[in-house]
Motif scaffolding. Structure first.
Motif, PDB file in Angstrom:
ATOM      1  N   SER A  65     -87.189  -9.598  47.890  1.00  0.00           N
ATOM      2  CA  SER A  65     -86.238  -8.620  47.327  1.00  0.00           C
ATOM      3  C   SER A  65     -86.692  -7.176  47.522  1.00  0.00           C
ATOM      4  N   THR A  66     -87.741  -6.971  48.339  1.00  0.00           N
ATOM      5  CA  THR A  66     -88.294  -5.608  48.476  1.00  0.00           C
ATOM      6  C   THR A  66     -87.216  -4.571  48.784  1.00  0.00           C
ATOM      7  N   THR A  67     -86.312  -4.917  49.698  1.00  0.00           N
ATOM      8  CA  THR A  67     -85.294  -3.925  50.094  1.00  0.00           C
ATOM      9  C   THR A  67     -83.913  -4.258  49.527  1.00  0.00           C
ATOM     10  N   LEU A  68     -83.869  -5.198  48.590  1.00  0.00           N
ATOM     11  CA  LEU A  68     -82.578  -5.573  47.985  1.00  0.00           C
ATOM     12  C   LEU A  68     -82.480  -4.957  46.588  1.00  0.00           C
ATOM     13  N   ASN A  69     -81.264  -4.599  46.173  1.00  0.00           N
ATOM     14  CA  ASN A  69     -81.124  -4.190  44.775  1.00  0.00           C
ATOM     15  C   ASN A  69     -80.950  -5.457  43.927  1.00  0.00           C
ATOM     16  N   PHE A  70     -80.827  -5.278  42.616  1.00  0.00           N
ATOM     17  CA  PHE A  70     -80.806  -6.438  41.722  1.00  0.00           C
ATOM     18  C   PHE A  70     -79.657  -7.405  42.049  1.00  0.00           C
ATOM     19  N   ASP A  71     -78.433  -6.850  42.191  1.00  0.00           N
ATOM     20  CA  ASP A  71     -77.276  -7.723  42.443  1.00  0.00           C
ATOM     21  C   ASP A  71     -77.395  -8.443  43.788  1.00  0.00           C
ATOM     22  N   GLU A  72     -77.930  -7.739  44.773  1.00  0.00           N
ATOM     23  CA  GLU A  72     -78.112  -8.378  46.096  1.00  0.00           C
ATOM     24  C   GLU A  72     -79.128  -9.520  45.998  1.00  0.00           C
ATOM     25  N   THR A  73     -80.129  -9.337  45.142  1.00  0.00           N
ATOM     26  CA  THR A  73     -81.148 -10.393  44.985  1.00  0.00           C
ATOM     27  C   THR A  73     -80.535 -11.627  44.316  1.00  0.00           C
ATOM     28  N   VAL A  74     -79.723 -11.387  43.284  1.00  0.00           N
ATOM     29  CA  VAL A  74     -79.055 -12.517  42.614  1.00  0.00           C
ATOM     30  C   VAL A  74     -78.168 -13.248  43.625  1.00  0.00           C
ATOM     31  N   ASP A  75     -77.432 -12.483  44.438  1.00  0.00           N
ATOM     32  CA  ASP A  75     -76.564 -13.108  45.448  1.00  0.00           C
ATOM     33  C   ASP A  75     -77.380 -13.930  46.448  1.00  0.00           C
ATOM     34  N   ALA A  76     -78.543 -13.402  46.848  1.00  0.00           N
ATOM     35  CA  ALA A  76     -79.383 -14.133  47.815  1.00  0.00           C
ATOM     36  C   ALA A  76     -79.877 -15.449  47.212  1.00  0.00           C
ATOM     37  N   VAL A  77     -80.228 -15.419  45.936  1.00  0.00           N
ATOM     38  CA  VAL A  77     -80.679 -16.647  45.256  1.00  0.00           C
ATOM     39  C   VAL A  77     -79.512 -17.631  45.124  1.00  0.00           C
ATOM     40  N   LEU A  78     -78.330 -17.110  44.778  1.00  0.00           N
ATOM     41  CA  LEU A  78     -77.150 -17.988  44.661  1.00  0.00           C
ATOM     42  C   LEU A  78     -76.826 -18.637  46.005  1.00  0.00           C
ATOM     43  N   ASP A  79     -77.004 -17.892  47.089  1.00  0.00           N
ATOM     44  CA  ASP A  79     -76.754 -18.455  48.435  1.00  0.00           C
ATOM     45  C   ASP A  79     -77.681 -19.641  48.698  1.00  0.00           C
ATOM     46  N   VAL A  80     -78.955 -19.482  48.353  1.00  0.00           N
ATOM     47  CA  VAL A  80     -79.915 -20.586  48.576  1.00  0.00           C
ATOM     48  C   VAL A  80     -79.507 -21.806  47.731  1.00  0.00           C
ATOM     49  N   ILE A  81     -79.104 -21.547  46.493  1.00  0.00           N
ATOM     50  CA  ILE A  81     -78.717 -22.668  45.608  1.00  0.00           C
ATOM     51  C   ILE A  81     -77.498 -23.390  46.185  1.00  0.00           C
TER      52      ILE A  81
END
Ligand SMILES: Nc1ncnc2c1ncn2[C@@H]1O[C@H](COP(=O)(O)OP(=O)(O)OP(=O)(O)O)[C@@H](O)[C@H]1O
Ligand SMILES: Nc1ccn([C@@H]2O[C@H](COP(=O)(O)O)[C@@H](O)[C@H]2O)c(=O)n1
Length: 222
Positions: free
Chosen positions: A200-216
């Protein structure tokens, strides 16, 4: 038994608790913060004037440790016996000793049993479980297994924005010290086989949540 178990590991300040809680809210899942158990036991040990570096004394305290945690991400709370310790387990005096408690093997197997019971008893469609050894020890068969990382610089600056009353250098050194001590016990810096890294180094909070949701979501399809 819940259908979907999501395991999230990572170093201090990587966003495990805030991102996991937000992902659980979006999915209607339960949320389990495993670090809270190590913190609550640390609080209990300090409350009983037990030396946190005395492993035998810490192990002897386990039978009296009555721990409960809420898994509703909208109603998070932590209790030891009748005492609500939700806020006190975040105090620096607790954070300073938690690694002493977490390195004791009997403590780890005791709390791992508690975590597995909570996962088994969850009646939500899924549960997001976050900590340091979830992908490898607590729930190695989880549906989705994620290592959430961020550069040390990003983690320090996020944590220091949160703890405005402490100096940036104090925050940075406490975070580094805890990661060093914790990584002697569990490897949460490198992804085990089958674990997906979200950086998440270059992601903001919402982008990080979205990235985790994508993996799930991807894991649920396979
Ligand atoms: N991608 C991001 N961008 C900006 N801030 C973030 C991001 N992810 C998390 N944060 C913020 O970073 C801070 C640390 O996050 P959090 O407490 O969830 O980390 P943690 O991994 O659970 O830490 P610890 O293991 O020390 O409890 C929080 O203030 C959170 O809102
Ligand atoms: N699975 C875990 C979770 C946590 N720990 C230890 O607890 C400390 C506090 O964790 P936070 O996530 O609340 O910061 C952490 O520093 C570890 O010592 C653990 O060992 N395993």
């Amino acid at each position: 038994m819940t259908e979907t178990v999501v395991a999230v590991d990572g170093p201090a300040g990587s966003g495990k608790s805030s991102v996991s809680k937000a992902a659980a809210k979006r999915l209607g899942f339960d949320y389990l913060d495993t670090g809270a158990a190590y913190r609550a036991l640390s609080w209990y040990v300090l409350d009983g004037n037990i030396d946190s570096t005395d492993a035998a004394a810490v192990v002897a305290s386990l039978p009296g440790f009555r721990y409960t945690i809420g898994t509703d991400p909208f109603g998070y709370h932590v209790r030891v016996g009748e005492t609500d310790v939700t806020d006190s387990i975040r105090e620096p005096r607790v954070t300073a000793v938690v690694s002493n408690i977490a390195r004791v093997p009997e403590v780890r197997s005791h709390v791992t049993g508690i975590f597995r019971d909570i996962i088994r008893d969850s009646v939500a469609p899924g549960i997001v479980v976050e900590g340091r050894d979830i992908t490898t020890v607590v729930a190695p068969d989880a549906t989705a297994r994620i290592l959430l990382t961020a550069s040390e610089e990003a983690r320090m600056s996020r944590r220091s924005a949160e703890l405005a009353s402490e100096s940036a250098s104090e925050v940075a050194s406490a975070l580094q010290k805890r990661d060093r001590a914790d990584s002697r016990v569990v490897d949460f810096m490198t992804a085990a086989a089958g674990v997906t890294t979200v950086d998440s180094t270059t992601l903001n909070f919402d982008e990080t949540v979205d990235a985790v949701l994508d993996v799930i979501r991807t894991s649920q399809k396979t």
